[in-house]
Design an enzyme around this catalytic site. Structure first.
Site, PDB file in Angstrom:
ATOM      1  N   SER A 141       0.860  -1.198   0.000  1.00 20.23           N
ATOM      2  CA  SER A 141       0.000   0.000   0.000  1.00 20.23           C
ATOM      3  C   SER A 141       0.883   1.229   0.000  1.00 20.23           C
ATOM      4  CB  SER A 141      -0.886   0.029   1.247  1.00 20.23           C
ATOM      5  OG  SER A 141      -1.516   1.296   1.373  1.00 20.23           O
ATOM      6  N   TYR A 155      -1.571  -0.645  10.311  1.00 16.43           N
ATOM      7  CA  TYR A 155      -1.755  -1.042   8.913  1.00 16.43           C
ATOM      8  C   TYR A 155      -0.516  -0.626   8.098  1.00 16.43           C
ATOM      9  CZ  TYR A 155      -3.837  -1.281   4.218  1.00 16.43           C
ATOM     10  OH  TYR A 155      -4.099  -1.566   2.893  1.00 16.43           O
TER      11      TYR A 155
HETATM   12  P1  NDP Z   1     -11.424  -6.324   0.013  1.00 14.92           P
HETATM   13  O1  NDP Z   1     -11.741  -6.292   1.477  1.00 14.92           O
HETATM   14  O2  NDP Z   1     -12.340  -5.681  -0.949  1.00 14.92           O
HETATM   15  O3  NDP Z   1     -11.170  -7.836  -0.442  1.00 14.92           O
HETATM   16  C1  NDP Z   1     -10.317  -8.610   0.351  1.00 14.92           C
HETATM   17  C2  NDP Z   1     -10.080  -9.936  -0.308  1.00 14.92           C
HETATM   18  O4  NDP Z   1      -9.144 -10.645   0.509  1.00 14.92           O
HETATM   19  C3  NDP Z   1     -11.319 -10.802  -0.378  1.00 14.92           C
HETATM   20  O5  NDP Z   1     -11.193 -11.648  -1.490  1.00 14.92           O
HETATM   21  C4  NDP Z   1     -11.253 -11.576   0.936  1.00 14.92           C
HETATM   22  O6  NDP Z   1     -11.885 -12.852   0.898  1.00 14.92           O
HETATM   23  C5  NDP Z   1      -9.762 -11.780   1.053  1.00 14.92           C
HETATM   24  N1  NDP Z   1      -9.333 -11.955   2.429  1.00 14.92           N
HETATM   25  C6  NDP Z   1      -9.559 -11.169   3.495  1.00 14.92           C
HETATM   26  N2  NDP Z   1      -9.012 -11.701   4.608  1.00 14.92           N
HETATM   27  C7  NDP Z   1      -8.427 -12.853   4.210  1.00 14.92           C
HETATM   28  C8  NDP Z   1      -7.726 -13.872   4.881  1.00 14.92           C
HETATM   29  N3  NDP Z   1      -7.518 -13.827   6.199  1.00 14.92           N
HETATM   30  N4  NDP Z   1      -7.273 -14.919   4.167  1.00 14.92           N
HETATM   31  C9  NDP Z   1      -7.501 -15.017   2.841  1.00 14.92           C
HETATM   32  N5  NDP Z   1      -8.177 -14.098   2.143  1.00 14.92           N
HETATM   33  C10 NDP Z   1      -8.632 -13.028   2.830  1.00 14.92           C
HETATM   34  O7  NDP Z   1      -9.957  -5.674  -0.078  1.00 14.92           O
HETATM   35  P2  NDP Z   1      -9.213  -4.897  -1.269  1.00 14.92           P
HETATM   36  O8  NDP Z   1      -9.468  -5.558  -2.557  1.00 14.92           O
HETATM   37  O9  NDP Z   1      -9.477  -3.450  -1.121  1.00 14.92           O
HETATM   38  O10 NDP Z   1      -7.690  -5.105  -0.818  1.00 14.92           O
HETATM   39  C11 NDP Z   1      -6.844  -6.089  -1.383  1.00 14.92           C
HETATM   40  C12 NDP Z   1      -5.412  -5.763  -0.993  1.00 14.92           C
HETATM   41  O11 NDP Z   1      -5.085  -4.463  -1.446  1.00 14.92           O
HETATM   42  C13 NDP Z   1      -5.165  -5.769   0.519  1.00 14.92           C
HETATM   43  O12 NDP Z   1      -3.881  -6.309   0.781  1.00 14.92           O
HETATM   44  C14 NDP Z   1      -5.194  -4.283   0.865  1.00 14.92           C
HETATM   45  O13 NDP Z   1      -4.459  -4.008   2.029  1.00 14.92           O
HETATM   46  C15 NDP Z   1      -4.572  -3.695  -0.376  1.00 14.92           C
HETATM   47  N6  NDP Z   1      -4.867  -2.286  -0.616  1.00 14.92           N
HETATM   48  C16 NDP Z   1      -6.150  -1.856  -0.803  1.00 14.92           C
HETATM   49  C17 NDP Z   1      -6.395  -0.523  -1.040  1.00 14.92           C
HETATM   50  C18 NDP Z   1      -7.767   0.036  -1.244  1.00 14.92           C
HETATM   51  O14 NDP Z   1      -7.926   1.262  -1.219  1.00 14.92           O
HETATM   52  N7  NDP Z   1      -8.788  -0.780  -1.466  1.00 14.92           N
HETATM   53  C19 NDP Z   1      -5.290   0.462  -1.085  1.00 14.92           C
HETATM   54  C20 NDP Z   1      -3.981  -0.117  -0.888  1.00 14.92           C
HETATM   55  C21 NDP Z   1      -3.798  -1.435  -0.658  1.00 14.92           C
HETATM   56  P3  NDP Z   1     -13.473 -13.070   1.247  1.00 14.92           P
HETATM   57  O15 NDP Z   1     -14.212 -12.524   0.070  1.00 14.92           O
HETATM   58  O16 NDP Z   1     -13.609 -14.537   1.396  1.00 14.92           O
HETATM   59  O17 NDP Z   1     -13.731 -12.293   2.499  1.00 14.92           O
END
Ligand code: NDP
Length: 246
Positions: A141, A155
């Site tokens: 991030s 975070y």
């Molecule tokens: P979402 O919350 O929209 O989606 C998260 C995804 O990760 C889902 O597929 C979820 O699965 C899965 N997930 C959550 N916890 C776990 C776990 N313990 N084990 C396995 N899978 C897990 O998140 P984003 O798409 O926004 O974020 C994705 C990545 O991008 C993260 O690492 C986040 O920190 C990073 N990021 C996001 C930003 C943003 O603004 N959105 C900015 C910068 C970085 P399920 O559907 O089963 O819950």
């Protein structure tokens, strides 16, 4: 678009948001894609259906990134199903923003277990199967470099950790022809960070481009890093943030 034909990818957290966009994009480029999920089997199955509808190959695997054995099993299942592993995308991540007084040690441990230890375990398992041309890509991030809002210290710490891990692992794996990179998104419209909140309005004021990014925009950078054209890029943290850190 078939630059990943014959390749196999594992995308953690591929059921929703950025991870789902990455899984679909890598599949469009020709890779067979395994994706993990933890809560939303329905969403993971929908991503698999989308990929298969476009004549791609995909597999959804239940695996909590905070559970070491589950991560190991997910890598093994990917290799069992598709016969190899070329690309690991560490996307699964969680965010909790709270003042330090309200952050419990248990919450600290859970955040680190998913956002940092889960990445370490996945890489350790995956690279055992990778050869020359292998790719490790982590979704960090921009908060690793800039944390302008309250309560984001823990975070940011996890995302700075994976940036450091990326630099060191690039050294370890370079002699084997495996590249290791870290993609640092700014605000992207997902369930984790919806674009229609008061918080989002505040974030937009910090950006050179005052809009949220899309999962597809992040997936495009990941597809580049996964492909043959990015063979000389390693150890890098590539920021894609609409100028949030500018
Ligand atoms: P979402 O919350 O929209 O989606 C998260 C995804 O990760 C889902 O597929 C979820 O699965 C899965 N997930 C959550 N916890 C776990 C776990 N313990 N084990 C396995 N899978 C897990 O998140 P984003 O798409 O926004 O974020 C994705 C990545 O991008 C993260 O690492 C986040 O920190 C990073 N990021 C996001 C930003 C943003 O603004 N959105 C900015 C910068 C970085 P399920 O559907 O089963 O819950």
């Amino acid at each position: 678009m078939t630059k990943l034909a014959g390749k196999v990818a594992l995308v953690t957290g591929g059921s929703r948001g950025i991870g789902a966009a990455i899984a679909k994009r890598l599949a469009r480029e020709g890779a067979a894609v395994a994706l993990t999920y933890v809560n939303r089997k329905d969403k993971a199955d929908a991503v698999v259906r989308d990929i298969e509808a476009a004549d791609g190959r995909a597999l959804a695997i239940l695996a909590d990134s905070g559970d070491v054995e589950a991560v190991r099993a997910a890598v093994a299942e990917t290799v069992r199903a598709f016969g190899r592993l070329d690309i690991l995308v560490n996307n699964a991540g969680v965010g909790r923003f709270a003042p330090i007084e309200e952050f419990s040690v248990e919450e600290f441990d859970r955040l680190v277990a998913i956002n940092v230890r889960g990445v370490f375990v996945a890489v350790k398992e995956a690279v055992a199967h990778m050869g020359e041309g292998g790719r490790v890509i982590t979704i960090g991030s921009v908060n690793a470099d800039r944390m302008p809002t309250l309560g984001g210290g823990l975070y940011a710490m996890t995302k700075a950790a994976v940036a450091g891990l990326t630099r060191g692992l690039a050294r370890d794996l370079g002699p084997r022809g495996i590249t290791v990179n870290n993609v640092q998104p700014g605000p992207v419209d997902t369930d984790l960070n919806p674009a229609n909140t008061a918080f989002a309005a505040e974030l937009r004021k910090l950006m050179a481009l005052p809009r949220y990014g899309t999962g597809d925009e992040i997936a495009a950078m990941v597809a580049y890093l996964a492909g043959p054209e990015a063979g000389f890029v390693t150890g890098a943290s590539l920021t894609i943030d609409g100028g949030y850190a500018a």
